[in-house]
Design a protein around this motif. Structure first.
Motif, PDB file in Angstrom:
ATOM      1  N   ASP A 152      43.508  20.669  -3.026  1.00 40.70           N
ATOM      2  CA  ASP A 152      42.649  20.061  -3.768  1.00 40.70           C
ATOM      3  C   ASP A 152      40.765  19.593  -3.255  1.00 40.70           C
ATOM      4  O   ASP A 152      39.649  19.840  -3.585  1.00 40.70           O
ATOM      5  CB  ASP A 152      43.376  19.022  -4.806  1.00 40.70           C
ATOM      6  N   SER A 198      44.797  13.893 -14.016  1.00 41.40           N
ATOM      7  CA  SER A 198      45.240  14.343 -12.965  1.00 41.40           C
ATOM      8  C   SER A 198      44.192  14.616 -11.791  1.00 41.40           C
ATOM      9  O   SER A 198      43.654  15.619 -12.562  1.00 41.40           O
ATOM     10  CB  SER A 198      46.518  15.191 -12.531  1.00 41.40           C
ATOM     11  N   GLY A 239      46.566  12.163  -6.452  1.00 42.93           N
ATOM     12  CA  GLY A 239      47.435  12.898  -5.383  1.00 42.93           C
ATOM     13  C   GLY A 239      46.773  12.108  -4.844  1.00 42.93           C
ATOM     14  O   GLY A 239      46.912  11.266  -3.888  1.00 42.93           O
ATOM     15  N   ILE A 263      51.638  17.870   0.440  1.00 41.86           N
ATOM     16  CA  ILE A 263      51.932  17.421  -0.553  1.00 41.86           C
ATOM     17  C   ILE A 263      52.595  17.948  -1.615  1.00 41.86           C
ATOM     18  O   ILE A 263      52.710  18.139  -2.580  1.00 41.86           O
ATOM     19  CB  ILE A 263      50.350  18.513  -1.683  1.00 41.86           C
ATOM     20  N   GLN A 297      43.770  15.756  -8.617  1.00 45.66           N
ATOM     21  CA  GLN A 297      44.426  16.876  -8.014  1.00 45.66           C
ATOM     22  C   GLN A 297      45.638  17.598  -8.422  1.00 45.66           C
ATOM     23  O   GLN A 297      46.861  17.494  -8.558  1.00 45.66           O
ATOM     24  CB  GLN A 297      44.990  16.082  -6.675  1.00 45.66           C
ATOM     25  N   ASP A 342      54.141  15.515  -4.259  1.00 47.43           N
ATOM     26  CA  ASP A 342      54.418  15.933  -6.204  1.00 47.43           C
ATOM     27  C   ASP A 342      56.073  15.610  -6.257  1.00 47.43           C
ATOM     28  O   ASP A 342      56.314  14.602  -6.826  1.00 47.43           O
ATOM     29  CB  ASP A 342      53.864  17.250  -5.902  1.00 47.43           C
ATOM     30  N   SER A 349      48.316  19.240  -6.380  1.00 51.04           N
ATOM     31  CA  SER A 349      49.614  18.213  -5.188  1.00 51.04           C
ATOM     32  C   SER A 349      49.663  17.444  -6.843  1.00 51.04           C
ATOM     33  O   SER A 349      50.908  16.149  -5.549  1.00 51.04           O
ATOM     34  CB  SER A 349      48.557  16.714  -4.138  1.00 51.04           C
ATOM     35  N   THR A 350      49.970  17.965  -7.947  1.00 53.37           N
ATOM     36  CA  THR A 350      50.698  17.061  -8.743  1.00 53.37           C
ATOM     37  C   THR A 350      51.989  17.726  -9.757  1.00 53.37           C
ATOM     38  O   THR A 350      51.613  17.604 -10.848  1.00 53.37           O
ATOM     39  CB  THR A 350      49.454  16.290  -9.238  1.00 53.37           C
TER      40      THR A 350
END
Length: 510
Positions: A368, A287, A224, A193, A289, A197, A292-293
């Motif tokens: 997430d 977003s 994500g 993740i 997630q 990102d 992961s972002t």
């Protein structure tokens, strides 16, 4: 003798043949292994609280981690953009693992190339590999963009991707104006993740440079690291039902679920590069997630000066919040069709909640996903006990604890950040639960502990087509509910299948 192709044994039957049984027995004798009695004694001891304490005391050993490494997430993010070829500065073996891992989950070919670094590159650096690799990739596969990430080898020796790509352009390997976003993605820190990102941020920064202008009125939607193809299609369906003008950033739904029409297309749709470049002029970004972002959202907020909101559209409450956010940001009303879908999801939960209320469960996976699934199950009165996230963070654990504290059903839950599936084994033996949720690697826990596994997450390699369903939105809520409650019924059936002993009542309707 020639093999008869109609009688080739599957590996499951093959290793039960007499010659293999004999081979395994000879191997055991050669290795002078312990007796079966001693093996059974130690195996039983590993189920105890005493062993659990020793297991949790280890610091330098990881057994079966519930995560992948950064480049895997990086190439997955890259595949979400039109005509994009993921390029990894590293060895062929590493990239073969990333491709294979994604292919085994999606049952779909996943294209990514490598600079094929070997021992000489480890000593002298990988610049020549980069130049040759970009030259070949550009001329052979004719991409619209090449997204470069790294493996451990390139990171340990300190390859400078920005300088290398600049040198490659100066050498004529690729045109000067050709987009080559890059991200440093060492496998020895973070997880898949993190790599997702890092790459997503790099792609958006590269494409949008110098493109900031007046607002286009759109809403950016970021899925994500979501490996449920149905979720990406569900996001688009919801936005289109509401009449929202949107851009889905990193849309790899067609890339990993393409039609078999007799023609090979290396690049299946994806977010158009011009739309990704214009995303900096959107009205706002959502977003789906958070964890992961993190870097991507921070970049959008600080560099694009854009409002960024976070949403987790799992279950009724999460989907309600997402739709209200989308409606508020876009000015579009929530249509009656979605209200009807909500009613059907609530009705389905009403039908099934009695079978899930009070059930204790364990869960492991990405932050997430674990947050979303746990939130949904607590809406049904299920009680999380063991929440294991290997690629955890203090921020996630704070968010997760807040979710647990928000309802009485979460008061018995414990968050196990940074732990692995061998830790989970000790937890399941010492504090058993009714069911567990996670990816395919949990099947060995299921066999060992006899606790049913419901496969939700990534990767799922031993079941087919689950990734094609949605797990978010109201329709995703019904899918999740169906998988979980029917797994409960299957377990009841397994435990009541002995005539006149365990099937003491004729129970056909549930």
């Amino acid at each position: 003798m020639p093999q008869n192709p109609e009688k080739i044994q599957d590996h499951v039957e093959l290793f039960h043949q007499p010659e293999y049984k004999e081979l395994f027995e000879r191997k055991r004798e050669f290795e002078k292994g312990h007796s079966q009695e001693e093996i059974d004694r130690v195996a039983e001891w590993t189920k105890s609280w005493e062993y659990r304490e020793k297991n949790f005391a280890r610091e330098t050993l990881t057994v079966n981690p519930a995560k992948g490494c950064q480049p895997l997430g990086a190439i997955y993010a890259a595949a979400g953009f039109e005509g994009t070829l993921p390029f990894v500065q590293g060895s062929q073996g590493c990239v073969a693992y990333f491709r294979t891992h994604l292919t085994r989950h999606f049952k779909e070919p996943f294209s990514a190339v490598s600079s094929s670094m070997t021992e000489d590159a480890a000593v002298f650096g990988g610049l020549n590999n980069m130049i040759d690799g970009l030259t070949n990739a550009y001329s052979l596969y004719k991409p619209k963009m090449i997204a470069v990430s790294t493996t451990c080898m390139a990171e340990v020796i300190g390859d400078d991707l920005g300088a290398f790509i600049g040198n490659a352009k100066n050498a004529g390997a690729i045109p000067e104006d050709f987009p080559v976003p890059f991200a440093h993605t060492p496998s020895f820190v973070g997880s898949h993740i993190t790599g997702y990102d890092n790459m997503l941020k790099s792609i958006l920064a590269n494409l949008s440079e110098g493109k900031k202008g007046k607002s286009n009125g759109k809403i950016n939607l970021i899925p994500g690291f979501d490996t449920y193809v149905g979720n990406l299609r569900e996001i688009k369906r919801i936005a289109e039902l509401m009449g929202v003008d949107y851009t889905l950033l990193a849309d790899n739904s067609d890339y990993v679920d393409s039609p078999n029409d007799g023609h090979f297309n290396m690049y299946q749709k994806g977010t158009k590069l011009e739309d990704a470049a214009d995303a900096c002029n959107a009205k706002a970004t959502i977003s789906l997630q958070k964890h992961s972002t993190l870097k991507t959202c921070d970049f959008i907020n600080k560099t694009w000066k854009q409002e960024v909101t976070l949403s987790s559209p799992w279950g009724i409450r999460g989907t309600d919040e997402f739709l209200m956010q989308l409606s508020e940001l876009s000015g579009k009303p929530i249509p009656a069709e979605l209200e009807e879908e909500r009613g059907r999801a609530v009705d389905a939960m009403t039908d099934s909640h009695a079978w899930l209320h009070g059930k204790r469960f364990a869960i492991y996976g990405d932050p997430d996903l674990v947050y979303g699934v746990t939130s949904f199950l607590m809406e049904l009165g299920a009680e999380p006990v063991h929440i294991l996230v290997h690629n955890s963070s203090k921020e996630f654990e704070k968010d997760m604890q807040g979710l647990l504290d928000s309802t009485e059903y979460g008061k018995g839950g414990t968050i196990w950040g940074g732990k692995d599936l061998w830790h989970m084994r000790s937890l399941l033996f010492t504090e058993p639960v009714d069911f567990m949720i996670g990816n395919s690697y949990g099947k060995y826990l299921e066999r060992d502990t006899k606790i049913p596994l419901i496969r939700i997450g990534y990767p799922i390699m031993d079941r087919h087509n689950l990734h094609r369903y949605s797990t978010i939105g109201y329709q995703g809520t019904i899918n999740l509910l169906t998988w979980v409650v029917n797994a409960i019924f299957e377990e009841i059936d397994r435990n009541t299948n002995i005539p006149s002993k365990t099937d003491i009542s004729f129970d056909l309707i549930r």
